[in-house]
Every structure is written in structure tokens, then in C-alpha cells.
Design an enzyme around this catalytic site. Structure first.
Site, PDB file in Angstrom:
ATOM      1  N   CYS A  31       0.808  -1.221   0.000  1.00  9.95           N
ATOM      2  CA  CYS A  31       0.000   0.000   0.000  1.00  9.95           C
ATOM      3  C   CYS A  31       0.843   1.273   0.000  1.00  9.95           C
ATOM      4  CB  CYS A  31      -0.946   0.004   1.196  1.00  9.95           C
ATOM      5  SG  CYS A  31      -2.005  -1.455   1.308  1.00  9.95           S
ATOM      6  N   ASN A  44     -10.098  -0.620  -0.076  1.00  4.04           N
ATOM      7  CA  ASN A  44      -8.643  -0.537  -0.036  1.00  4.04           C
ATOM      8  C   ASN A  44      -8.092  -1.021  -1.376  1.00  4.04           C
ATOM      9  OD1 ASN A  44      -5.893  -0.872   0.382  1.00  4.04           O
ATOM     10  ND2 ASN A  44      -6.104  -1.810   2.396  1.00  4.04           N
ATOM     11  N   HIS A  76      -3.696   6.897   3.031  1.00  3.21           N
ATOM     12  CA  HIS A  76      -4.073   5.628   2.427  1.00  3.21           C
ATOM     13  C   HIS A  76      -5.479   5.254   2.884  1.00  3.21           C
ATOM     14  CE1 HIS A  76      -4.245   1.544   1.212  1.00  3.21           C
ATOM     15  NE2 HIS A  76      -4.015   1.032   2.404  1.00  3.21           N
TER      16      HIS A  76
END
Length: 325
Positions: free
Chosen positions: A113, A282, A252
Site C-alpha cells: 500500500c 482498499n 491511504h
């Protein structure tokens, strides 16, 4: 000294939307359970013709169009991904071919990520030493190919998509001002994914369960909040700034509880925090560039604004990056 300035942004989302109600038909879960724990209502899932490199290419094309640049102007392409189209060659090489960016060299990075922020930092370093360079940085994922659809703790979280930014040299003080990057490989087992099964019998692991995402959710939550809080404070102190000086924070988009906790710890006002996790879930390395492109197109960032990125991912990896828009 020349700084790396974002000249254009772009994103690409698959056509198919997977809702929480639809997930109720796949796994033992509910809309209420998913929403209360993650804040996610929908996510995008790739279909035919929406492979990772195709999403990445379209995001890159849109960033180039905004920047007013031809693919031939590119010197370098970086694709951040943990779900590449193939193990080799790199997804970035597929993107280069699709774009016709024959003057660029290309490679992938995998920091999960955190990958796009790592990529921006890389691009910034190249441009500092060679201000004439034009660099395309893309975060692109098809996590639907890596999710265990029987595991309700992970399959509800992830989605597919791509985001991109084109960077070039700037001499007017705008661009990337600083960054802080960290890793801790000792905690790899909190969030990981095996590769294909080994064809060497002596290297076959007894615990191999497929190339699927595995996560210890409660420990990841604690690590993510602490790490992003710390790395933002570290960068702000380096730049002699406070959170009040920042115009927009783009974190994020992992989980609304993580975002709410981070907002609380850093005292970020609602109007300075960008959140779209409810729409896309996500998307790992694509998370920040998709959000950055949305913020840009919505007018949430203006020239000379201070924009702060912060992220956390498997590795463990975490980072923050500050730019003057």
C-alpha cells in the site's frame, strides 16, 4: 534546487461495482457489519479486458493528457503494484508498450500500500539530479485476483483500480518538499501473500495455501495508526511545520476506523482530510493516487497548497510525503 512537481493526474476504475449486499451472497457477512468496521459500501472489481496493466495504462494516459504531454516525452515509468499482470516482465513494461512511450525505461516496485508514495519519492530523486526528466508514477492493483473470497475478514476490504501522476522539474519552489520512508521486515507475517507454489520440492512450504492475501487485522490496525501518526509528525518536524499549515491530507484509504483514529491523533479538521474509502475500499498502491486525482479534479487542491500524503502497508512499510502543489 529543482523540485519534482506533479504536472497531471489520472485514474481508472473498473466498470463493475461490488456492493456490500452482493457480498452477503458470497460470504457470511452483512452490510451493517462491513460498514461499521470498515466504512466501505462499494468497491470496484475488474472484468474482461480490465487487467492490471490496462487499468494502469488508462490512468497514465489521463495523467499525460492533463499534463499536456505525449507519451514520447516520458523518460521513466514506475508502476507500484503487489498484483502484477505477470511475475515477469514488469507491469511497467506492458504500460510502456501500450502507451508507446518508447523513450522511457520502466520498472515495477512493490511496497504494498505504500508503493505509490515510495514511487513519488524515487521520481523526486531522479528529477532533482536531472530536472529535464518527465516521470510517470502509477499505482495499480487488481486485488480481486489475490483475495480469498471465503475469508470475510479480507475479501470485504479490497478493490481494484489505478491512479497516476506525471512529474517534471520545477524551479519556482513548488513540488515535493520532503518525505520520510520506513520499513520493518520483522513484522511481515501480519500482512502477507505467498507466491505461486514452488516447483522445487525442497522449497515447498508446508503451510502454502495459495497466492492469497492473509492479514492479522487487529495488529495491523494498531501498527497502521501508530506508524502513520509517527511518520507525519516526523516529516512536519523536519519541515518546521504543524498540521495547521497543511491544506489537505490524503491518507491511504484502508479502513474508516484507521482514518478516524489518525484524524483524532493528529487533530486534522474534516475539511482538510480527503476520504473516499466508502466508494472504492482498499486499493493498496492505487489508493493514494486515485484519491489524489479525485481531489485534484474536485478542486480540493489549488496552486501553492501544501498537500501531505501518508500511508502504511505490508512489509511492513510506511511513509509520508509533503508537496507544494
Amino acid at each position: 534546487m529543482s523540485k519534482a512537481l506533479i504536472l497531471g493526474t489520472g485514474s481508472c476504475l473498473p466498470q463493475k461495482t461490488l456492493t456490500n449486499a452482493e457480498l452477503e451472497q458470497i460470504v457470511d457477512t452483512s452490510d451493517q457489519w462491513i460498514t461499521s468496521r470498515t466504512g466501505i459500501k462499494t468497491r470496484r472489481i475488474s472484468g474482461e479486458g480490465e487487467e492490471n496493466f490496462r487499468l494502469a495504462t488508462l490512468a497514465g494516459q489521463r495523467a499525460l493528457e492533463m499534463a499536456g504531454l505525449s507519451p514520447l516525452a516520458l523518460d521513466m515509468i514506475i508502476v507500484a503494484t503487489l498484483s502484477p499482470h505477470k511475475i515477469m516482465p514488469s507491469t511497467a513494461c506492458f504500460v510502456q508498450a501500450e502507451l508507446g512511450a518508447t523513450n522511457a525505461f520502466a520498472y515495477d516496485i512493490n511496497a504494498a500500500c505504500t508503493g505509490f508514495t515510495y514511487g513519488l519519492d524515487l521520481a523526486s530523486k531522479y528529477i532533482q539530479s536531472q530536472p529535464e526528466m518527465k516521470v510517470l508514477v502509477i499505482g495499480s492493483e487488481t486485488l480481486s485476483t489475490r483475495v480469498d473470497w471465503k475469508d470475510r475478514n479480507t475479501c470485504v476490504l479490497f478493490g481494484d483500480g489505478a491512479g497516476a501522476a506525471v512529474l517534471g522539474g520545477s524551479e519556482d519552489g513548488r513540488g515535493v518538499l520532503g518525505s520520510k520512508l520506513h520499513s520493518d521486515g520483522r513484522l511481515w507475517n501480519l500482512l502477507h501473500m505467498d507466491g505461486p507454489e514452488s516447483q522445487n520440492p525442497e522449497l515447498q512450504g508446508s503451510d502454502w495455501e495459495g497466492a492469497l492475501i492473509r492479514m492479522n487485522g487487529s495488529d495491523i490496525f494498531k501498527q497502521a495508526v501508530r506508524a502513520m501518526d509517527d511518520v507525519v509528525v516526523e516529516l512536519l518536524e523536519q519541515q518546521q511545520l504543524t498540521i495547521e499549515d497543511i491544506d489537505l491530507v490524503i491518507p491511504h484509504q484502508a479502513n474508516i476506523r484507521i482514518l478516524n483514529k489518525l484524524q483524532q491523533r493528529l487533530n486534522i479538521p474534516d475539511d482538510k482530510l480527503f476520504i473516499n474509502v466508502d466508494k472504492y475500499g482498499n486499493t493498496s498502491a492505487a489508493s493514494i493516487p486515485i484519491a489524489l486525482d479525485e481531489a485534484n479534479k474536485q478542486g480540493r487542491v489549488k496552486e501553492n497548497d501544501l498537500v501531505l500524503l501518508c500511508t502504511f502497508g505490508a512489509g511492513l512499510t510506511w511513509a509520508s510525503l509533503l508537496m507544494r502543489w
